[in-house]
Design a protein around this motif. Structure first.
Motif, mmCIF file in Angstrom:
data_model
loop_
_atom_site.group_PDB
_atom_site.id
_atom_site.type_symbol
_atom_site.label_atom_id
_atom_site.label_comp_id
_atom_site.label_asym_id
_atom_site.label_seq_id
_atom_site.Cartn_x
_atom_site.Cartn_y
_atom_site.Cartn_z
ATOM 1 N N THR A 261 -5.990 0.865 -10.655
ATOM 2 C CA THR A 261 -4.692 1.519 -10.810
ATOM 3 C C THR A 261 -4.424 1.828 -12.278
ATOM 4 O OG1 THR A 261 -3.834 0.374 -8.858
ATOM 5 C CG2 THR A 261 -2.224 1.309 -10.382
ATOM 6 N N HIS B 157 6.160 -3.663 -8.207
ATOM 7 C CA HIS B 157 6.282 -2.216 -8.253
ATOM 8 C C HIS B 157 7.659 -1.833 -7.734
ATOM 9 C CE1 HIS B 157 2.004 -2.109 -8.941
ATOM 10 N NE2 HIS B 157 1.863 -2.914 -7.891
ATOM 11 N N GLN C 38 -0.120 9.633 -5.861
ATOM 12 C CA GLN C 38 -0.644 9.170 -7.136
ATOM 13 C C GLN C 38 0.169 8.064 -7.784
ATOM 14 O OE1 GLN C 38 -1.038 12.753 -9.487
ATOM 15 N NE2 GLN C 38 -2.951 13.318 -8.483
ATOM 16 N N SER C 39 1.382 7.806 -7.269
ATOM 17 C CA SER C 39 2.200 6.829 -7.992
ATOM 18 C C SER C 39 3.232 6.089 -7.157
ATOM 19 C CB SER C 39 2.942 7.522 -9.145
ATOM 20 O OG SER C 39 3.794 8.538 -8.631
ATOM 21 N N THR C 40 3.316 6.351 -5.870
ATOM 22 C CA THR C 40 4.399 5.777 -5.067
ATOM 23 C C THR C 40 3.913 4.587 -4.262
ATOM 24 O OG1 THR C 40 5.463 7.918 -4.918
ATOM 25 C CG2 THR C 40 6.150 6.249 -3.328
ATOM 26 N N TRP C 41 4.486 3.428 -4.526
ATOM 27 C CA TRP C 41 4.104 2.198 -3.844
ATOM 28 C C TRP C 41 4.918 2.015 -2.572
ATOM 29 C CZ3 TRP C 41 -0.010 -0.440 -5.665
ATOM 30 C CH2 TRP C 41 -0.434 -0.113 -6.965
ATOM 31 N N GLY D 210 -6.582 4.543 -13.703
ATOM 32 C CA GLY D 210 -6.390 5.866 -13.128
ATOM 33 C C GLY D 210 -7.495 6.298 -12.192
ATOM 34 N N ARG E 251 -0.417 2.154 -1.676
ATOM 35 C CA ARG E 251 0.166 3.188 -2.525
ATOM 36 C C ARG E 251 -0.183 4.542 -1.916
ATOM 37 N NH1 ARG E 251 -1.624 4.740 -8.647
ATOM 38 N NH2 ARG E 251 -3.212 5.878 -7.462
#
Length: 212
Positions: free
Chosen positions: A61, A3, A194-197, A64, A191
């Motif tokens: 993941t 990621h 909603q999308s940041t690792w 969703g 994480r």
């Protein structure tokens, strides 16, 4: 699975590489917890179980349905988070620090998401005061080395609940928050939003942006 993080405001996490480089390093801790501690038990998870949990996390993941988990602190605070080789029970665990030295001692710790407390205990040889919260579908979060525990087993907590304060209990050399995102009993890559690792090994700077 690899990621890649990008700078700027991403969902509920702010990652600023320049600031991260200057942020204080988390205090080394947890490398060899006592043999009978809950932390040590969780560090002995088999490779097969780790692989199965990671596969389940990856599926959630991609589908969703992975829960939206927030940075475990109040909005408007910038925290340095990092891991390291040998971090127990998993490299994917994060140690959070705020400020320098003991500045974060007693700072409020908040839930990453609403859920039910499944563990609230003292683990002398490892986690110290720790709380584990179930969020459904096999997902948990764990908060360790707390100064105190404000919730007990069975409590239902909200997105914004304060569950304790940063401490230095258990197998530590200084105050910080040890934090884990867990799928089916196994720590997986964290994480936020909603999308940041999370950035590994870090350090990186994190800030909560909602559910304050």
């Amino acid at each position: 699975m690899k990621h890649v993080l990008t700078g700027g405001l991403l969902a509920t996490l702010i990652l600023t590489p320049a600031a991260a480089a200057a942020a204080p390093q988390p205090t080394p801790t947890d490398a060899q917890p006592a043999a009978q501690s809950y932390q040590a038990q969780r560090a002995t998870v088999s490779a097969e179980r780790k692989a199965a949990a990671q596969a389940a996390a990856d599926f959630d993941t991609m589908a969703g349905v992975r829960p939206v988990l927030r940075v475990p602190f109040r909005c408007g605070e910038n925290w340095s988070g990092a891991s390291r080789g040998g971090h127990s029970p998993s490299y994917w665990s994060l140690d959070f620090n705020w400020g320098a030295g003991d500045a974060d001692l007693g700072k409020p710790v908040k839930t990453s998401k609403a859920g039910t407390v499944v563990r609230s205990a003292f683990d002398a040889g490892g986690y110290g005061n720790y709380i584990e919260i179930a969020h459904g579908e096999g997902w948990h979060t764990l908060y360790a080395h707390l100064q105190n525990r404000a919730v007990g087993v069975g409590a239902r907590v909200s997105d914004s609940a304060q569950i304790g304060r940063v401490g230095g209990t258990g197998n530590v050399t200084g105050p910080h928050l040890h934090y884990e995102q867990i799928r089916d009993g196994v720590v997986v890559e964290a994480r936020f939003g909603q999308s940041t690792w999370a950035q590994y090994p870090g350090p990186a700077t994190y800030s909560r942006g909602s559910d304050c």
